[in-house]
Design a protein around this motif. Structure first.
Motif, PDB file in Angstrom:
ATOM      1  N   ARG A  44      19.560  44.640  64.174  1.00 49.64           N
ATOM      2  CA  ARG A  44      19.755  43.231  64.532  1.00 49.64           C
ATOM      3  C   ARG A  44      19.723  43.007  66.045  1.00 49.64           C
ATOM      4  O   ARG A  44      20.086  41.939  66.514  1.00 49.64           O
ATOM      5  N   ASN A  45      19.273  44.022  66.788  1.00 50.32           N
ATOM      6  CA  ASN A  45      19.188  43.847  68.242  1.00 50.32           C
ATOM      7  C   ASN A  45      17.925  43.075  68.625  1.00 50.32           C
ATOM      8  O   ASN A  45      17.100  43.550  69.396  1.00 50.32           O
ATOM      9  N   LYS A  67      18.740  36.471  69.723  1.00 42.85           N
ATOM     10  CA  LYS A  67      19.988  36.194  70.444  1.00 42.85           C
ATOM     11  C   LYS A  67      20.816  37.457  70.651  1.00 42.85           C
ATOM     12  O   LYS A  67      21.658  37.521  71.535  1.00 42.85           O
ATOM     13  N   LEU A  68      20.619  38.435  69.769  1.00 47.39           N
ATOM     14  CA  LEU A  68      21.439  39.648  69.837  1.00 47.39           C
ATOM     15  C   LEU A  68      20.718  40.798  70.530  1.00 47.39           C
ATOM     16  O   LEU A  68      21.152  41.940  70.479  1.00 47.39           O
ATOM     17  N   PHE A  69      19.605  40.481  71.166  1.00 46.63           N
ATOM     18  CA  PHE A  69      18.836  41.525  71.853  1.00 46.63           C
ATOM     19  C   PHE A  69      19.669  42.181  72.947  1.00 46.63           C
ATOM     20  O   PHE A  69      19.655  43.393  73.108  1.00 46.63           O
ATOM     21  N   GLU A  70      20.405  41.354  73.662  1.00 44.80           N
ATOM     22  CA  GLU A  70      21.223  41.842  74.780  1.00 44.80           C
ATOM     23  C   GLU A  70      22.373  40.847  74.940  1.00 44.80           C
ATOM     24  O   GLU A  70      22.151  39.652  74.899  1.00 44.80           O
ATOM     25  N   ARG A 121      26.505  37.366  79.193  1.00 42.75           N
ATOM     26  CA  ARG A 121      27.875  37.047  79.600  1.00 42.75           C
ATOM     27  C   ARG A 121      27.876  35.725  80.363  1.00 42.75           C
ATOM     28  O   ARG A 121      27.052  35.513  81.241  1.00 42.75           O
ATOM     29  N   SER A 178      33.774  37.479  78.039  1.00 48.63           N
ATOM     30  CA  SER A 178      32.371  37.115  78.210  1.00 48.63           C
ATOM     31  C   SER A 178      31.466  37.774  77.172  1.00 48.63           C
ATOM     32  O   SER A 178      30.309  37.416  77.043  1.00 48.63           O
ATOM     33  N   TYR A 191      28.651  37.037  72.095  1.00 48.42           N
ATOM     34  CA  TYR A 191      27.760  38.035  71.490  1.00 48.42           C
ATOM     35  C   TYR A 191      28.401  38.607  70.222  1.00 48.42           C
ATOM     36  O   TYR A 191      27.779  38.680  69.163  1.00 48.42           O
TER      37      TYR A 191
END
Lengths: 1003, 200
Positions: free
Chosen positions: A605-606, A609-612, A615, B176, B180
Motif C-alpha cells: 500500500r506504499n 497518498k501512502l507513498f511517503e 508531515r 505530524s 499518514y
C-alpha cells in the motif's frame, strides 16, 4: 462437449457443471472451473502456445506446474496486463483474455522464426560475440535486440489493483502441500504449534492429485488429502495458504511468499487485494517442495507435443484432458511407465515406449507389456517430425556406450511424446537458505546436504521418492520441527501407502541423433533461453569451464524459470566435456524469487497518498487556505511563499522580503528540531558538544551553537536556551532533528555515561511562530500584557514566559533575519489560534506571512549560513569565517582535535565568500561553478561553487554565497561563472550584504 | 484577551475532517485520543528513591521489564528504554505532580502531550490490520495486554501497547505522522470494515 474434444469423460478434478469461456489470441474457447489455461487449451486441442526467445521456434506446453519454460502468456489488457505468466499456473475464469508472446505478426506465421534458419549465426555467446564492437553502437544494438527478443510487454500506466502485505510468525513453516508437506503439517499441528502451510497451487495434495495407481490407508490419495486438510483446518493455530509461492528464503528463517489472492477470480471483490506478500519469520522450516522432472535431451525435443511424462499424467488424471491421442513415451526410468498405464486407462493409445536402459524389468514394465505396448530397450528418439505439432518420431538402437546409434531407424506415428529423464529435487529454497547440496548418484541429482539454517527437507525435495517413505518422513520431521520450536508431541503413526514399485534409471545426458550434435536438428537443454547441448559444449570448448561462466555465456538457467528444468542437464553435459564429475562442476547459485513476483506486491500500500508520509504543522491548514505554495523539506511540507493574485514567484518573494525589513513578517517555524535537555550536567554536556562556551549561560538566556563531527566539520547549528535550572531547550535544523538527538544519545551513552543528563525530543510539542521586522514588537504588545518588551528588559538572545493572545507561551528573542524578532512557542494545539491572533493584531502593521524562500533570502542578506547548503560535511567553521564561535579556552569539544590540524586552517581550502554579479539583475544559479581562468569550453579548473543565490530587494541587486578555494584572500577579485549560454562575471566579497553593522536587531 | 477555554484548538487529525461513523459490524474501529497528558519520564530504575517517588505520584512503579506496561487508576507507564518510560493519563495536572515528586533526584519529566497523538485501533480484526505493517509478533501467545513495543508500522515509527483482549491497541504517533498513520490504518482496515468513533 462443446469443442473440448480432448476432454476425458470420467477423469479429472474439474467441475463440469461450471463451463468457463476465455480467449487465447482473440479466439474464444471453453474450459471448466478447475482448469488451468494450459489444461483448457489442451482440452481444445491447442498445442502451439508461444515462440521461443531466440530462434522463435514454435513451442507448446512442456510441464504442468511452475517449472513451465515455454508456455508464457500475456494475460489481460490495459493496466492490468501482466506478461510472462505460465499457462500451467493460470486458473481460468470467465472472460479471461490470454495472448501468446514473442511472435509477429501471428503465432502460426512468425517472421522472427527466420532466426532459426540462420541458427549458425546465433551460437552460444552470440550477443557477446556480435554486438561488442563498436562499443558506441551498443545502445542502438540493445534497442533492436530488446525489441526482437523481448517476451511480454509491461503495462503502460498505473496498476489499478490493491496489494497487501502481511507479517507472519510461525513455529513451523511448511512449504509445499503435497504428501510430505501435509504429513509434516499434521504432525506439527497436533502439538499445538503455530504452523503455516503454504502451497503454490490452488489445491492441496501436490503430486497425489496426479496419481491413480496408489492408495493411502486403502483410500484414494485424494480422499486422504481431503481428510487431512479437514483435520488441519480444525486446528486453530494452523494457517493454510493456497496459491502462495514461497519465493525467497533469507537469513534467520525469514521467507517471503506471494499469495495470488484473487487472480483466479478475474476481478477482485471490492477491497480484496489482488495479491498478498507474506513476510514470514519461522522458528523452524520444513521444505516439502517436491521434485521437478527432467527433460531428455534429444533431437528437436522442443516441438509442441513433447511434454514431461509426469505432466501428461497430471493432465490426464487431475484435469481430465488428453494431451495426445497417440503417445510415444521416451524415458530412462520406470516412472514414465505409470504415464503409459494412465494414458491407456484414459483411452489414449500408447504407440511405443522408448527406453534408453538396456534391459527393463519389474512390475511396471510387466504391466505395460501385458497391455501389448512395445518397449524399445536401449533405444533413443533420433528425430521428431512436425514443427507445430509432433506427427511422428524415428527411433534407433543406441551403441555400446550410448554416444551413438546403430541399425536402422524405425518410424512411429504419434502426436505426443511423453519424456522422463529422472527427477531433480526442488532444492531452490534449500539452496537459497545457504544449505549445501550433495550429489546423489542413484537419483543422478542434487539433494539437500548440510543445512545452514533451522530447516528440514522432506519428501521428494529431500530425494525421498516413495510415497510411504515421504509420508513417514513428513510426519517425523513435522513433529521434530514443532519440538525444536518448543512444543511437545510425537509423530503420529504413518499411514499405509501402496504404489507401483520402481527400479533405477540410466542417466544418459544426451540422446545421440543421426548426425553429429548440432548438425541436424537441435538438442535443447534450456527451452526458455534456447540453449542447446551443442551450445553448452561449444562454451566449454571456448574456455567457459566454470559453471557460473557457462550460465552467463550461454544464458542457460536464466530468464523467468531460472533453469528449473535445464539446470542438471546443462551441468551434466558440461562435466562430460570437462571430463569431470558433476559434483566437482557444481551448480550455479539459486536466487530468489523462485518464480517471478509482481512489483505491486512488494510495494503493497506504499502508493498514492501512502507513498511517503507527509508531515504538516498545525498552521499548515491556514497556509493552504491562503494560497501558499509549498516545498518539501525532508518529509515536512513547508509553506514556500504566499503569492497574491497575479504575482510571479519573484514578485511575491520581493514583496515578502521587503515587508519583513520595512514592517513585519510572520513565519511558521514549527518544524525546527527541539530537544529538551535536563540534568545537573546538562551545561557540561553542551559545553562538550558545541564549539563555544556554555557553562555560564543564565536562566532565560539563549546562545547560538555550532556542532562539529569528530572530523571537525560542521554538522548542525541552532539556538539553545537555558529555560530553568539544569534545564535547556535546544533547537536544531529541521532536517537534522533526528540525527542530532541520536548524536547526543550516542555521546552520552558511549563516551560520557557519567554525565547526569537526559534528552527528549519535543519537536512537535510546540508550534513556533517567528515574527520579524521593526513592527513585530508593536504587534506582540497588542496581544501580550504580561511581558515587558523594552530592549532593556527583553534583550536580544533572551527568553521570557508569558501569555500571547491568552495562550501560555515561551517567547525567544532570537533572529534569523537580523531584524527585531521573536519566536513564539505555544503548545501545538494552539498553533493555529496563535497564528490567527497575530495576523489579526498585525493587520494595522501590514503583517505579511512569508515562507521558506523569503526566510532564505533574508538570512543570506545577513550572511547567515544554512547547514547543508553552505556546508556539505567537508566544511569546517574556519572555512565559514566563523572562528568567533570556536572556543580557544575550552579543554575539549567534539571535533576540536581534528580542527586543530594544520591543514584545517590551510589558506587554500574552500572558503565561504560572497559573490556580486557584474550585472546586478543577474541571479546566479546555485551550484554554478566558479573559475578563475576562463576557457572556450569545459573542462576548466574549478575553484568552487555557488551555495546560495537570490535576488535581494533590500540590496537592490542579486547576492550570492560560494565556497571557493582560498576565498578569504580573494576579496575584490573578479572571477567567472560559466553557464550553458553565457559567462557571468562576479566580484568576490565578504559573505554579508545588508545591515553590515547589525543596527537593526533592536527594531 | 481570550480565555484559554474559548480558544480554537486543533488536534493533529482535525485538518482531515474525519467523519464519525461506519458499519456497526465493522471489523475494526478507529479513534483519535488527542489531548491526554503524555510525559516522558527519565530516571534510574536502580534508584529506590526514584521508583518510590514515581509510585507516589502515579500509584504504580515504572516497569523494569522491557516492553511491559504498569498501570494504575491514574496512569499507564510504558517501558521504552532502560531509563525511559512513556506515561499517559487523563490527569491534566500530572506533569506538575510528577515533576515535583522526582525533584532533586537524577530524573527528568518532559511533557510531550502535543508531540504525540494517540490512535486507538480496536476490534476483532485489529491484529490483522496491525500485522500488515508491523513486523512484531502480535499473536496472543507472544503479545497481549500489559505489553508495549516501539516499532515500525507502515513507513513510520510508533509506540503502542495492547489494552485488552479484543484486541485494542493504543498507538502513540508523532503528531505530524498521525495523518499518514490514520490513512494507513483506514486503508488497511477496508477489507474488514472500518468504523470511526469519537474519543470519550
Amino acid at each position: 462437449m462443446s469443442g473440448q474434444s480432448f476432454r476425458i469423460r470420467d477423469k479429472g478434478r474439474i467441475d463440469r457443471s461450471k463451463p468457463v469461456r476465455f480467449t487465447f489470441d482473440g479466439k474464444s474457447y471453453e474450459g471448466f472451473e478447475g482448469d488451468t489455461l494450459a489444461s483448457a487449451l489442451i482440452a481444445n486441442g491447442v498445442h502451439l502456445i508461444g515462440r521461443s526467445f531466440k530462434y522463435h521456434r514454435p513451442r507448446g506446453i512442456l510441464a504442468a506446474g511452475s517449472e513451465e519454460p515455454n508456455a508464457l502468456i500475456q494475460l489481460g489488457g490495459g493496466n492490468k496486463s501482466e506478461p510472462n505468466l505460465r499457462a500451467t499456473q493460470i486458473e481460468i475464469f470467465d472472460g479471461l483474455e490470454a495472448a501468446s508472446q514473442n511472435r509477429w505478426p501471428c503465432l502460426k506465421f512468425d517472421v522472427g522464426a527466420v532466426n532459426s534458419v540462420f541458427h549458425r549465426l546465433f551460437p552460444a555467446g552470440f550477443y557477446y560475440k556480435t554486438f561488442m564492437w563498436p562499443a558506441s553502437l551498443w545502445l542502438k544494438y540493445e534497442h533492436v535486440i530488446r525489441h526482437a527478443a523481448g517476451l511480454g510487454k509491461a503495462p503502460p500506466d498505473r496498476d489499478p489493483d490493491r496489494y497487501e502485505k502481511v507479517h507472519a510468525h510461525a513455529d513451523v513453516l511448511i512449504v509445499g502441500g503435497g504428501p510430505a508437506g501435509l504429513a509434516a503439517a499434521l504432525a506439527a499441528g497436533k502439538t499445538g504449534a503455530r504452523v503455516i502451510l503454504a502451497d503454490e497451487t490452488a489445491d492441496w495434495g501436490g503430486s497425489l492429485l496426479s496419481e491413480s495407481d496408489c492408495e493411502i490407508d486403502g483410500k484414494e490419495p485424494a480422499r486422504w488429502v481431503e481428510e487431512s486438510v479437514a483435520e488441519l483446518e480444525a486446528m486453530p493455530e494452523v494457517t493454510l495458504v493456497k496459491r502462495c509461492t514461497i519465493t525467497g528464503y533469507y537469513d534467520h528463517n525469514y521467507l517471503t511468499g506471494l499469495e495470488r489472492v484473487s487472480d483466479h477470480l478475474g476481478a477482485a471483490p471490492e477491497h480484496t487485494p489482488r495479491q498478498r506478500l507474506w513476510k514470514i519469520r519461522a522458528k523452524r522450516v520444513v521444505l516439502a517442495t517436491g521434485a521437478l522432472e527432467r527433460p531428455l535431451v534429444f533431437t528437436d525435443n522442443d516441438r509442441p507435443g513433447v511434454m514431461l511424462s509426469s505432466a501428461v499424467r497430471t493432465y490426464v488424471n487431475r484435469y481430465g484432458v488428453l494431451p495426445g491421442r497417440k503417445t510415444v513415451i521416451f524415458t530412462n526410468n520406470d516412472d514414465a511407465y505409470r504415464t503409459a498405464l494412465a494414458l491407456e486407462d484414459a483411452h489414449g493409445r500408447v504407440a511405443a515406449i522408448v527406453d534408453v536402459r538396456t534391459s527393463v524389468t519389474g512390475p511396471l514394465a510387466d504391466a505395460v507389456r501385458a497391455k501389448g505396448i512395445t518397449v524399445y530397450e536401449n533405444h533413443g528418439i533420433v528425430s521428431v517430425q512436425g514443427t507445430q505439432k509432433v506427427t511422428s518420431v524415428e527411433v534407433m538402437q543406441l551403441d555400446a556406450n550410448g554416444t551413438g546409434v546403430t541399425g536402422t531407424a524405425k518410424s512411429v506415428n504419434c502426436d505426443l511424446i511423453a519424456m522422463s529423464g529422472g527427477w531433480n529435487p526442488t532444492v531452490h529454497l534449500f539452496s537459497q537458505s545457504k544449505g549445501k547440496l550433495t550429489w546423489d548418484t542413484e537419483m543422478a541429482a542434487f539433494i539437500p546436504g548440510t543445512a545452514s539454517q533451522a530447516l528440514a527437507s522432506t519428501g521428494a525435495c529431500n530425494g525421498t521418492m516413495g510415497l510411504a517413505d515421504s509420508l513417514k518422513e513428513g510426519l517425523k520431521l513435522g513433529a521434530e520441527a514443532a519440538r525444536e520450536a518448543g512444543h511437545k508431541g510425537r509423530a503420529p503413526a504413518a499411514p499405509k501407502a501402496t504404489e507401483p514399485e520402481q527400479g533405477g534409471l540410466r542417466p544418459l545426458w544426451i540422446t545421440p541423433g543421426k548426425a553429429k550434435l548440432g548438425r541436424k536438428g537441435k538438442h535443447f537443454v534450456d527451452f526458455q533461453n534456447d540453449v542447446t547441448a551443442a551450445d553448452v559444449q561449444l562454451a566449454a570448448r571456448e574456455g567457459y569451464r566454470s559453471v557460473e561462466h557457462l550460465k552467463r555465456y550461454t544464458t542457460t538457467g536464466m530468464g523467468t524459470d531460472q533453469g528449473k528444468t535445464s539446470n542438471v542437464n546443462a551441468l551434466a553435459i558440461l562435466s562430460d566435456v570437462l571430463a569431470s564429475d558433476i559434483p566437482a562442476v557444481g551448480t550455479t547459485t539459486f536466487r530468489p524469487p523462485y518464480t517471478p513476483a509482481t512489483i505491486g506486491a512488494y510495494t503493497g500500500r506504499n502508493v498514492g497518498k501512502l507513498f511517503e508520509p507527509v508531515r504538516k504543522t498545525r498552521i499548515d491548514e491556514w497556509a493552504r487556505a491562503n494560497g501558499a505554495k509549498f516545498e518539501h523539506v525532508g518529509q515536512w511540507m513547508r509553506a514556500w511563499y504566499f503569492p497574491k493574485q497575479g504575482e510571479t514567484f519573484r514578485q511575491a518573494i520581493d514583496r515578502e522580503v521587503k515587508a519583513v525589513r520595512d514592517g513585519c513578517g510572520i513565519l511558521d517555524a514549527s518544524t525546527l528540531g527541539k530537544i529538551d535537555i535536563q540534568g545537573p550536567d546538562a551545561a557540561e554536556f553542551l559545553n562538550r558538544i558545541y564549539t563555544n562556551a556554555w557553562l555560564k549561560l543564565g536562566v532565560g538566556r539563549c546562545r547560538y551553537g555550532l556542532m562539529l563531527k569528530e572530523d571537525g566539520m560542521v554538522m548542525d547549528d541552532g539556538v539553545t536556551t537555558c529555560i530553568g535550572e539544569n534545564h535547556y531547550h535546544m533547537t536544531t535544523t529541521t532536517g537534522g532533528a533526528a540525527n542530532v538527538l541520536s548524536w547526543l544519545e550516542e555521546w552520552h551513552q558511549t563516551e560520557w555515561p557519567d554525565l547526569k543528563v537526559f534528552f527528549s525530543s519535543v519537536t512537535e510539542q510546540w508550534s513556533v511562530v517567528a515574527i520579524n521586522g521593526p513592527k513585530s514588537r508593536a504587534v506582540l504588545q497588542k496581544l501580550c500584557e504580561d511581558v515587558d518588551f523594552s530592549a532593556e528588559a527583553f534583550p536580544f538572545m533572551a527568553m521570557k514566559e508569558g501569555t500571547v493572545a491568552g495562550i501560555p507561551a515561551r517567547l525567544y528573542r532570537i533572529s534569523f533575519t537580523g531584524e527585531l524578532s521573536f519566536e513564539i512557542n505555544v503548545p501545538a494545539r494552539y498553533g493555529l489560534a496563535l497564528w490567527e491572533a497575530l495576523m489579526e493584531a498585525g493587520k494595522e502593521f501590514d503583517i505579511t506571512p512569508y515562507g521558506t524562500e523569503t526566510m532564505h533570502v533574508l538570512r543570506a542578506e545577513k550572511g547567515f549560513i544554512i547547514v547543508g547548503q553552505e556546508t556539505d560535511g567537508t566544511v569546517n567553521p574556519l572555512d565559514l569565517g566563523m572562528d568567533w564561535i570556536v572556543s580557544k579556552k575550552k579543554p575539549d569539544f567534539v571535533g576540536k582535535r581534528s580542527l586543530e590540524r594544520e591543514s584545517m586552517a590551510s589558506p587554500d581550502r574552500k572558503q565561504l565568500v560572497g559573490l556580486l554579479t557584474e550585472d546586478p539583475q543577474t541571479v546566479l544559479p546555485e551550484g554554478g561553478h566558479v573559475v578563475e581562468k576562463l576557457k572556450p569550453e569545459p573542462p576548466m579548473e574549478m575553484l568552487g561553487h555557488v551555495t546560495s543565490s537570490y535576488y535581494s530587494p533590500n540590496c537592490g541587486r542579486s547576492i550570492a554565497m560560494a565556497l571557493i578555494k582560498g576565498g578569504h584572500a580573494r576579496h575584490g577579485q573578479t572571477l567567472h561563472v560559466p553557464l550553458e549560454d553565457k559567462v557571468v562575471k562576479v566580484t568576490v566579497t565578504e559573505p554579508r550584504f545588508f545591515d553590515l553593522e547589525g543596527e537593526r536587531i533592536d527594531g | 484577551m481570550a480565555d484559554l477555554e474559548t480558544l480554537t484548538t486543533r488536534t493533529a487529525l482535525d485538518p482531515m475532517d474525519i467523519v464519525i461513523g461506519g458499519p456497526s459490524d465493522a471489523g475494526v474501529t478507529l479513534t483519535e485520543i488527542p489531548f491526554q497528558t503524555r510525559l516522558v519520564l527519565r530516571g534510574l530504575p536502580s534508584d529506590k528513591k526514584f521508583t518510590a517517588a514515581v509510585k507516589g505520584a502515579l500509584g504504580v512503579e515504572p516497569p523494569s521489564k522491557p516492553g511491559t506496561v504498569t498501570s494504575s487508576k491514574t496512569a499507564r507507564v510504558l517501558w521504552t528504554a532502560p531509563n525511559e518510560w512513556m506515561v499517559y493519563s487523563d490527569d491534566t495536572g500530572l506533569a506538575a505532580t510528577l515533576t515535583k515528586a522526582v525533584a532533586g533526584l537524577h530524573a527528568a519529566v518532559t511533557e510531550v502531550t502535543e508531540h504525540y497523538t494517540l490512535i486507538r485501533l480496536s476490534g476483532r480484526h485489529a491484529r490483522d490490520v496491525m500485522i500488515k505493517g508491523c513486523a512484531i509478533d502480535l499473536h496472543p501467545r507472544e503479545f497481549g495486554p500489559g505489553q508495549c513495543v516501539q516499532s515500525h508500522l507502515g513507513r513510520i515509527t510508533v509506540l503502542f501497547d495492547q489494552t485488552d483482549e479484543t484486541p485494542s491497541y493504543h498507538i502513540l504517533v508523532r503528531a505530524s505522522f498521525a495523518e499518514y498513520l490514520w490513512m494507513y490504518l483506514e486503508d488497511a482496515g477496508l477489507e474488514f470494515g472500518v468504523r470511526i468513533e469519537a474519543a470519550g
